[in-house]
Enzyme design. Structure first.
Site, PDB file in Angstrom:
ATOM      1  N   ASP A 150       3.923  -7.104  12.314  1.00  0.00           N
ATOM      2  CA  ASP A 150       3.810  -8.048  11.215  1.00  0.00           C
ATOM      3  C   ASP A 150       5.052  -8.940  11.151  1.00  0.00           C
ATOM      4  O   ASP A 150       5.648  -9.218  12.190  1.00  0.00           O
ATOM      5  CB  ASP A 150       3.589  -7.267   9.905  1.00  0.00           C
ATOM      6  CG  ASP A 150       2.682  -8.003   8.942  1.00  0.00           C
ATOM      7  OD1 ASP A 150       3.071  -9.101   8.510  1.00  0.00           O
ATOM      8  OD2 ASP A 150       1.609  -7.487   8.603  1.00  0.00           O
ATOM      9  N   HIS A 223       4.965 -10.639   3.947  1.00  0.00           N
ATOM     10  CA  HIS A 223       3.685 -10.080   4.413  1.00  0.00           C
ATOM     11  C   HIS A 223       3.870  -8.705   5.057  1.00  0.00           C
ATOM     12  O   HIS A 223       3.135  -7.755   4.763  1.00  0.00           O
ATOM     13  CB  HIS A 223       3.081 -11.068   5.413  1.00  0.00           C
ATOM     14  CG  HIS A 223       1.664 -10.798   5.798  1.00  0.00           C
ATOM     15  ND1 HIS A 223       1.328  -9.922   6.806  1.00  0.00           N
ATOM     16  CD2 HIS A 223       0.502 -11.304   5.332  1.00  0.00           C
ATOM     17  CE1 HIS A 223       0.005  -9.911   6.937  1.00  0.00           C
ATOM     18  NE2 HIS A 223      -0.514 -10.742   6.047  1.00  0.00           N
ATOM     19  N   SER A 556      -5.919  -8.773   5.834  1.00  0.00           N
ATOM     20  CA  SER A 556      -4.557  -8.297   6.120  1.00  0.00           C
ATOM     21  C   SER A 556      -4.190  -7.138   5.217  1.00  0.00           C
ATOM     22  O   SER A 556      -3.385  -6.294   5.579  1.00  0.00           O
ATOM     23  CB  SER A 556      -3.539  -9.396   5.837  1.00  0.00           C
ATOM     24  OG  SER A 556      -3.312 -10.182   6.964  1.00  0.00           O
TER      25      SER A 556
END
Ligand SMILES: *[C@@H]1O[C@H](CO)[C@@H](O)[C@H](O)[C@H]1NC(C)=O
Ligand SMILES: *[C@@H]1O[C@H](CO)[C@@H](O)[C@H](O)[C@H]1NC(C)=O
Ligand SMILES: *[C@@H]1O[C@H](CO)[C@@H](O)[C@H](O)[C@H]1NC(C)=O
Length: 775
Positions: A150, A223, A556
């Site tokens: 990520d 994220h 996600s």
């Protein structure tokens, strides 16, 4: 990430304009992923890397002014664990020549992947109580390591507190790479590894500006911190976003360890970096990989991530990937390989209600995550404006794009903006900068009634298409429209839930109709989890707020839920293969919501199908004891590939370690021992009967007797033989076959289920039947 590509394009433009375009076209190098058959190494080489270098040199055109030093830099990665090969900088001509070299299996251009988040804090909140409570006795430290590919990790987050953890598991061979903002001390017993991969990124976009970006595992974007915490975050009491979704935040597997592999940078995520991370993660000893990324896929052998995932699967690693946010369009899935667990997104039972009150007296419901000092006074009515010209269809003037709002028109008013083109939070910023005092964000036909509540910089309420239309009609008809916005915090117990998210990518699986995808759905809407200290909750540069937790939506977010649950299953059943874990997740999934009705598809409001929800919504407490599993070994997956019309050379990329050959054990692709059944009748109408074979392994009580239950299908007779399976031993395997006989060909796919029941367990497989029609 929306604003980044703009910068990137600008750089590329400057680069182009400073060279002669003609010369550039001939010389411009790109990164290629080169798959190599290591067994073809000439005897003159003892080292694979030397051989790879020489392969590249042999095709490289020596160009004037380009010295050896630059040639040395052509090899940017070598891969040795998940697959064999390298990433190299080549011109198009060189790449073509390399493809013809002995030992070179394929040469694929670098692909840019995207993160599968919608960056949309939206309606249902975090609570995953139902998922974790059953496991609370199992929240002990264990030895499972989940690799998260990520944007890196924010190690100071309380979600990564390692208090109470034992030492790092002995099988772990990973590293804690240091760089700006990331030191050895940032790894601990929770974050057991952290690495950064940027050679491919830098080769494509130029050097990372180290003043602006951490060239280290530290997460600037948020994220990666969010997904890692969703997988395995330690419990944090009193977690919330500006008061919203208040409660205890914890990952699905709070006892698991995290290894962060940073592969995404401000300009995107590149396949050569992602592959290097998968390769390293295999070497490091991860047990599960969580990959909330996707890119374009055309075939198994041209999808480098799929090839690398195959190598990881061979080593017993479960790979969980997001399905993509391309829904509700059909055939919008990514990451569809059968050895990958493909995760779609659904809602939870939390909401963040808000409302819009109009001067006409009407009040319309919406959602909001707004919290700030600029709150509108509750007893006032404020002027309102819609800058579009048609309340039924959005027009360019209504989108509140940067530079389109006239401060004379909008200052001091609540502005109605349509969704589309620009990021939702950016619209809020545009309204605020033009002097607007509030925003109503209206869905259009593209989003229907699915609500998205973001952490806007000004008071804002998001409304569905229907409500939006009413508000816009009022604003256009009334000469002096007025309104006000209200926010009601967090509400739980929303019915129905779960609901399949409109954005969740849909089947069918265009590469192989015989493999039903997605595999499962999991919470992916309004997920509260840890956040970076470097970026505000809206991700806008102008957002100076800093929060420890943020609410995001996307596949996600659903992928790490499944990765975390897979880690729990791995801890409970260390002997289970990746396929066994996936089988347990799929056959215990549920397809009903909290009103006992079939799962609804948010985009239509109607019943969802297996193309939307796969086997259904994960049910971790049942997955731990599935009764039976559908196991699949690496050779079975390879034999499946042998049914896919690949040439021998194309198959070699999957056969690197063990010299695999096609053993022709499957009569067809439908016979892969998948926990879902897909019968595909060919165009040839004479084929009226199809048989699918399956083998189940008893992982429940040694002596157990299962009876089959199968749905009725329009136009088809289905027969299961035998209809009773009597096990006498643990791990005993028994086979059965299902024969589908067409009575009348249907135009639409027919779906249902096949369930084995022993009185305790219900082993459910979704079944889908399709009839191909001539194009
Ligand atoms: C980690 O958790 C422990 C126990 O809950 C607490 O005492 C400690 O202060 C926490 N450490 C950090 C850095 O938050
Ligand atoms: C508004 O949009 C609708 C739907 O696209 C269209 O039918 C209608 O003609 C439009 N009206 C105006 C005034 O443009
Ligand atoms: C691969 O196959 C070749 C020829 O059949 C054999 O010589 C070789 O030992 C095999 N290698 C492995 C790793 O099985």
């Amino acid at each position: 990430m929306g604003r980044i590509p703009v910068k990137w394009c600008l750089c590329l433009y400057l680069y182009l304009s400073s060279y002669l375009t003609v010369t550039l076209a001939a010389l411009s190098k790109k990164t290629y992923i080169v798959h190599v058959d290591n067994s073809a190494i000439p005897t003159s080489f003892t080292d694979h890397i030397d051989w790879y270098s020489s392969l590249v040199k042999s095709v490289a055109v020596s160009t004037e002014g380009v010295n050896d030093e630059e040639d040395e830099q052509r090899l940017i990665y070598t891969y040795q664990s998940a697959f064999h090969g390298m990433a190299a900088r080549l011109t198009e001509e060189e790449a073509e020549r390399l493809e013809g070299q002995n030992g070179v299996v394929s040469v694929l251009p670098e692909v840019r992947y995207e993160l599968h988040t919608t960056r949309s804090p939206m309606f249902l909140g975090l609570e995953t109580q139902d998922i974790t409570s059953v496991w609370s006795d199992k929240l002990t430290d264990h030895d499972v390591v989940v690799g998260v590919l990520d944007t890196g990790i924010w190690p100071e987050s309380p979600s990564f507190n390692d208090t109470g953890f034992s030492t790092v598991p002995p099988h772990w061979k990973g590293a804690c790479e240091v760089g700006r903002g990331f030191e050895k001390r940032h790894c601990n017993r929770k974050i057991v590894g952290a690495r950064a991969f940027y050679h491919g990124y830098e080769a494509a976009t130029g050097s990372i500006n180290e003043e602006k970006e951490y060239k280290s595992p530290r997460d600037q974007d948020g994220h990666g911190t969010h997904t890692a915490a969703t997988v395995a975050g330690s419990p944090v009491h009193g977690a919330n976003l500006l008061g919203y979704a208040y409660g205890t935040a914890r990952g699905m597997s709070p006892g698991a360890r995290i290894a962060a592999y940073k592969v995404c940078w401000t300009g995107g995520c590149f396949s050569s970096d992602i592959l290097s991370a998968v390769d390293k993660a295999v070497e490091d000893g991860v047990n599960v990989m969580s990959i909330s990324l996707g890119g374009g896929v055309s075939s198994y052998n041209r999808d480098s991530l799929s090839i690398a995932a195959f190598g990881a699967m061979e080593k017993g690693i479960l790979i969980s990937c997001s399905a993509g946010n391309g829904g509700p369009d059909p055939v919008s899935l990514t990451n569809v390989s059968p050895w990958i667990t493909t995760v779609g997104a659904s809602t939870m039972d939390r909401d963040f209600p808000g409302s819009v009150k109009l001067g006409s007296g009407a009040t319309l419901k919406g959602v909001s995550l707004y919290k700030g000092r600029r709150n509108l006074s509750p007893n006032m009515m404020y002027p309102m404006v819609y800058t579009g010209s048609n309340s039924s269809s959005p027009d360019p003037g209504s989108l509140c794009l940067e530079g389109t709002l006239d401060p004379h028109v909008v200052a001091g008013k609540i502005v109605i903006c349509d969704r589309g083109i620009s990021p939702r939070v950016q619209k809020g910023q545009v309204v605020k900068e033009a002097g607007g005092i509030g925003m109503i964000l209206s869905n259009t036909a593209a989003n229907g009634e699915e609500l998205v509540a973001d952490c806007h910089l000004l008071p804002a309420v998001a409304v569905g298409e229907k409500e939006g239309k009413l508000i816009k009609q009022y604003a256009m008809r009334d000469p002096k429209p007025t309104g006000n916005l209200a926010f009601y915090g967090t509400k739980v117990g929303i019915r129905p839930s779960p609901v399949v998210a409109a954005f969740s990518s849909r089947g069918p699986n265009f590469i192989s109709l015989e493999i039903l995808k997605p595999d499962v759905v999991a919470p992916g809407v309004n997920i509260l989890a840890a956040w970076t200290g470097d970026t505000g909750p809206s991700s806008l540069e102008t957002d100076k707020r800093r929060v420890a937790f943020n609410i995001l939506s996307g596949t996600s977010m659903s992928c790490p839920h499944v990765s975390g649950v897979a880690a729990l299953l791995k801890a409970r059943h260390p002997e289970w293969s990746p396929a066994a874990i996936k089988s347990a997740l799929m056959t215990t999934a549920y397809i009903h919501d909290n009103t006992y009705k079939p799962l609804v598809d948010s985009s239509t409001g109607g019943q969802s199908s297996p193309y939307d929800h796969g086997a259904g919504h994960i049910n971790p407490s049942r997955a731990v004891d599935p009764g039976l599993i559908y196991d699949i070994g690496a050779q079975d997956y390879f034999d499946f590939l042998c049914t896919q019309g690949l040439t021998r050379t194309q198959l070699v990329v999957f056969a690197k370690f063990s010299n695999r050959t096609c053993k022709h054990t499957l009569a067809g692709p439908s016979d892969l021992n998948y926990p879902a059944l897909s019968a595909v009748f060919p165009e040839d109408k004479r084929v009226s009967s199809l048989t699918i074979h399956r083998t189940v392994t008893n992982v429940g009580p040694p002596t157990s007797k299962y009876h089959v239950v199968i749905s009725q299908f329009n136009g088809v007779d289905v027969k299961v033989e035998p209809s009773v399976l009597s096990f006498t031993k643990k791990n005993q395997k028994l086979s059965y076959k299902v024969t589908f006989t067409t009575k009348s060909r249907q135009t639409a796919p027919q779906s249902g289920a096949l369930i084995w029941k022993d009185g305790v367990h219900k082993v459910r497989s979704p079944v889908i039947i399709t009839w191909l029609t001539p194009l």
